[in-house]
Scaffold this motif. Structure first.
Motif, PDB file in Angstrom:
ATOM      1  N   TRP A  53       0.468   2.470  -3.310  1.00 42.42           N
ATOM      2  CA  TRP A  53      -0.083   1.531  -4.295  1.00 42.42           C
ATOM      3  C   TRP A  53       0.256   0.119  -3.841  1.00 42.42           C
ATOM      4  O   TRP A  53       1.423  -0.209  -3.623  1.00 42.42           O
ATOM      5  CB  TRP A  53       0.524   1.880  -5.632  1.00 42.42           C
ATOM      6  CG  TRP A  53       0.275   1.016  -6.807  1.00 42.42           C
ATOM      7  CD1 TRP A  53      -0.757   0.146  -7.024  1.00 42.42           C
ATOM      8  CD2 TRP A  53       1.097   0.948  -7.982  1.00 42.42           C
ATOM      9  NE1 TRP A  53      -0.633  -0.447  -8.251  1.00 42.42           N
ATOM     10  CE2 TRP A  53       0.492   0.032  -8.854  1.00 42.42           C
ATOM     11  CE3 TRP A  53       2.275   1.596  -8.367  1.00 42.42           C
ATOM     12  CZ2 TRP A  53       1.052  -0.265 -10.103  1.00 42.42           C
ATOM     13  CZ3 TRP A  53       2.823   1.303  -9.604  1.00 42.42           C
ATOM     14  CH2 TRP A  53       2.212   0.377 -10.457  1.00 42.42           C
ATOM     15  N   ALA A  54      -0.747  -0.739  -3.705  1.00 46.42           N
ATOM     16  CA  ALA A  54      -0.514  -2.100  -3.233  1.00 46.42           C
ATOM     17  C   ALA A  54      -1.255  -3.104  -4.102  1.00 46.42           C
ATOM     18  O   ALA A  54      -2.447  -2.952  -4.360  1.00 46.42           O
ATOM     19  CB  ALA A  54      -0.964  -2.246  -1.781  1.00 46.42           C
ATOM     20  N   VAL A  55      -0.533  -4.124  -4.555  1.00 47.21           N
ATOM     21  CA  VAL A  55      -1.140  -5.259  -5.239  1.00 47.21           C
ATOM     22  C   VAL A  55      -1.490  -6.281  -4.154  1.00 47.21           C
ATOM     23  O   VAL A  55      -0.612  -6.752  -3.441  1.00 47.21           O
ATOM     24  CB  VAL A  55      -0.174  -5.858  -6.272  1.00 47.21           C
ATOM     25  CG1 VAL A  55      -0.764  -7.118  -6.883  1.00 47.21           C
ATOM     26  CG2 VAL A  55       0.132  -4.833  -7.361  1.00 47.21           C
TER      27      VAL A  55
ATOM     28  N   ALA B  65      -4.702  -6.756   6.876  1.00 49.26           N
ATOM     29  CA  ALA B  65      -3.427  -6.408   7.512  1.00 49.26           C
ATOM     30  C   ALA B  65      -2.517  -5.646   6.552  1.00 49.26           C
ATOM     31  O   ALA B  65      -1.843  -4.682   6.944  1.00 49.26           O
ATOM     32  CB  ALA B  65      -2.730  -7.676   8.012  1.00 49.26           C
ATOM     33  N   LEU B  66      -2.490  -6.061   5.294  1.00 50.58           N
ATOM     34  CA  LEU B  66      -1.673  -5.360   4.306  1.00 50.58           C
ATOM     35  C   LEU B  66      -2.176  -3.932   4.110  1.00 50.58           C
ATOM     36  O   LEU B  66      -1.381  -2.981   4.035  1.00 50.58           O
ATOM     37  CB  LEU B  66      -1.701  -6.118   2.978  1.00 50.58           C
ATOM     38  CG  LEU B  66      -0.908  -5.495   1.818  1.00 50.58           C
ATOM     39  CD1 LEU B  66       0.563  -5.360   2.170  1.00 50.58           C
ATOM     40  CD2 LEU B  66      -1.085  -6.335   0.545  1.00 50.58           C
ATOM     41  N   ALA B  67      -3.481  -3.767   4.042  1.00 48.48           N
ATOM     42  CA  ALA B  67      -4.053  -2.430   3.865  1.00 48.48           C
ATOM     43  C   ALA B  67      -3.707  -1.529   5.045  1.00 48.48           C
ATOM     44  O   ALA B  67      -3.334  -0.360   4.865  1.00 48.48           O
ATOM     45  CB  ALA B  67      -5.570  -2.533   3.714  1.00 48.48           C
ATOM     46  N   ARG B  68      -3.828  -2.048   6.251  1.00 43.79           N
ATOM     47  CA  ARG B  68      -3.469  -1.257   7.432  1.00 43.79           C
ATOM     48  C   ARG B  68      -1.987  -0.884   7.412  1.00 43.79           C
ATOM     49  O   ARG B  68      -1.607   0.238   7.766  1.00 43.79           O
ATOM     50  CB  ARG B  68      -3.781  -2.042   8.703  1.00 43.79           C
ATOM     51  CG  ARG B  68      -5.263  -2.101   9.071  1.00 43.79           C
ATOM     52  CD  ARG B  68      -5.454  -2.745  10.446  1.00 43.79           C
ATOM     53  NE  ARG B  68      -6.841  -2.740  10.866  1.00 43.79           N
ATOM     54  CZ  ARG B  68      -7.431  -1.738  11.515  1.00 43.79           C
ATOM     55  NH1 ARG B  68      -6.732  -0.645  11.808  1.00 43.79           N
ATOM     56  NH2 ARG B  68      -8.698  -1.822  11.866  1.00 43.79           N
ATOM     57  N   SER B  69      -1.155  -1.814   6.974  1.00 39.87           N
ATOM     58  CA  SER B  69       0.288  -1.562   6.931  1.00 39.87           C
ATOM     59  C   SER B  69       0.626  -0.410   6.002  1.00 39.87           C
ATOM     60  O   SER B  69       1.429   0.465   6.336  1.00 39.87           O
ATOM     61  CB  SER B  69       1.031  -2.823   6.476  1.00 39.87           C
ATOM     62  OG  SER B  69       0.818  -3.904   7.344  1.00 39.87           O
TER      63      SER B  69
ATOM     64  N   VAL C  75      -4.654   4.691   0.127  1.00 42.53           N
ATOM     65  CA  VAL C  75      -4.156   3.366  -0.236  1.00 42.53           C
ATOM     66  C   VAL C  75      -4.827   2.978  -1.549  1.00 42.53           C
ATOM     67  O   VAL C  75      -6.056   2.878  -1.624  1.00 42.53           O
ATOM     68  CB  VAL C  75      -4.483   2.322   0.853  1.00 42.53           C
ATOM     69  CG1 VAL C  75      -4.042   0.925   0.408  1.00 42.53           C
ATOM     70  CG2 VAL C  75      -3.824   2.695   2.172  1.00 42.53           C
ATOM     71  N   VAL C  76      -4.029   2.796  -2.589  1.00 40.74           N
ATOM     72  CA  VAL C  76      -4.543   2.436  -3.908  1.00 40.74           C
ATOM     73  C   VAL C  76      -4.478   0.917  -4.028  1.00 40.74           C
ATOM     74  O   VAL C  76      -3.397   0.334  -4.094  1.00 40.74           O
ATOM     75  CB  VAL C  76      -3.732   3.109  -5.023  1.00 40.74           C
ATOM     76  CG1 VAL C  76      -4.268   2.718  -6.393  1.00 40.74           C
ATOM     77  CG2 VAL C  76      -3.757   4.624  -4.854  1.00 40.74           C
TER      78      VAL C  76
END
Length: 405
Positions: free
Chosen positions: A103-105, A147-151, A160-161
């Motif tokens: 989960w990523a904001v 880049a954040l999504a790939r990380s 990836v949410v």
């Protein structure tokens, strides 16, 4: 039906990965959705170590140098990230045969916005009063999002949410909000439109009279700030056209191209890392977060206000999450059904429910909402959020799932 429990790294740190996962598994849930990148918060955590948890903004992993080298924006790193808490949790879920989602904001980030205001949204007066809202039209923000999504995908997660992968709203521009001017919903919407150079350029390229729209917003909002009566009623395209004119509506609608293209880039990047994207639209959160009594307009119908075109995204994104924050099971069904019709019959559709306050007062009510979501087209039910709920409330999950064969 698949089900997941949302949780934070701090929850696992306080109780231990094995204990948390075994408890979740005991609820009949075989998936977790863990916050890999999150915003700052102060949460009452009834079974946490300190009972009140301060969450600093940032990521719970070390950003891969090859992904962020040369980028203008790099996420702040949380204390303890070097110890690999997400890798430990991933190994523990694999040992138990459980799925783990990251989960990523994305674009709600006060730390980055305060450090570099030029990447944030800019209002019709030229102000940068939205430091928590990174602008999805800004090229450096878009590079950061990819880049954040790939990380997160590289953590080995099942999906990836993505939360806040769209424009921010007026009321979410900072951590502490005050306004003693009676702005109506349409005035807030106009005040929350971004008129930075990048947004203006993208709108103009689509044939929109961007400067005319900006001037009209400044005239209307400025008048209310000077004492004119605010507009009443919900924000709809028809009402907005009557209040602010067709150029403003065209400008607002043009933002969907910005969001759609960004989500497409992020989804492709996640797929290239061997995972898949779940797009979590914030509209339902905005509507029902405070009291579980969302206003009449369905979230899917109002998603355009954040630049979200669900029909277009339905062709690009394999999975969607819906904040079904409502006390009434019928409203949950209506919201899920509207999303299903918008994104298409073949997309994964996850209903995000709160087992406790302010939405749910019993296991029976939770079961009613699970049934309603399923009947309306949900393919999974997610429960939020583990650390914020007493064990007695979490115990409603297995009871509710047991009532919905």
């Amino acid at each position: 039906m698949d089900a997941s429990v949302y949780l934070h790294v701090e929850d696992v740190r306080d109780e231990g990965a094995g204990r948390v996962l075994d408890r979740v598994g005991g609820y009949g849930v075989r998936e977790i959705t863990v916050a890999a990148a999150y915003h700052a918060a102060r949460d009452v955590t009834p079974h946490g170590g300190s009972r009140v948890t301060l969450r600093a903004e940032g990521v719970h992993f070390v950003p891969p140098p090859d992904l962020f080298k040369g980028l203008r924006l790099t996420p702040p790193v949380r204390e303890g990230a070097a110890g690999g808490p997400l890798a430990v949790l991933r190994e523990a879920t694999l040992d138990r045969g459980m799925a783990m989602h990251g989960w990523a904001v994305f674009l709600h980030n006060l730390t980055l916005g305060l450090a570099d205001p030029e990447v944030t949204m800019q209002d019709c007066f030229g102000g940068r009063g939205f430091p928590a809202s990174l602008c999805p039209a800004h090229p450096d923000v878009r590079l950061y999002a990819v880049a954040l999504a790939r990380s997160v995908a590289r953590l080995g997660v099942d999906s990836v949410v993505a939360e806040s992968l769209h424009f921010g709203a007026f009321e979410q521009g900072h951590g502490h909000e005050r306004s003693f001017v009676p702005l109506g919903p349409m005035d807030e919407f106009l005040f929350g439109l971004c008129f930075c150079a990048w947004c203006m350029r993208r709108a103009a390229d689509l044939g929109v009279k961007a400067e005319v729209a900006r001037e009209e917003c400044a005239r209307i909002v400025g008048g209310v700030l000077d004492g004119d009566p605010p507009a009443q009623g919900e924000v709809t395209r028809a009402a907005l056209t009557a209040y602010a004119g067709p150029d403003v509506v065209a400008y607002a609608r043009a933002r969907s191209e910005t969001v759609t293209s960004l989500v497409s880039e992020v989804s492709a990047a996640v797929a290239a890392e061997g995972s898949r994207l779940t797009f979590l639209d914030g509209t339902g959160h905005r509507k029902g977060h405070r009291d579980g009594l969302p206003p009449a307009g369905l979230a899917a119908h109002d998603a355009w206000q954040l630049g979200v075109d669900l029909v277009a995204l339905g062709d690009l994104v394999p999975s969607f999450g819906v904040f079904a924050y409502a006390r009434d099971p019928a409203r949950v069904a209506d919201d899920i059904g509207a999303y299903r019709r918008s994104v298409g019959a073949d997309r994964d559709l996850r209903a995000v429910l709160r087992p406790g306050l302010p939405d749910t007062d019993s296991a029976d009510r939770l079961a009613d909402k699970i049934r309603a979501a399923r009947a309306a087209g949900a393919t999974a039910t997610d429960f939020t959020t583990y650390g914020l709920l007493p064990y007695s409330v979490l115990a409603r999950i297995p009871k509710a799932l047991g009532h919905t064969p």
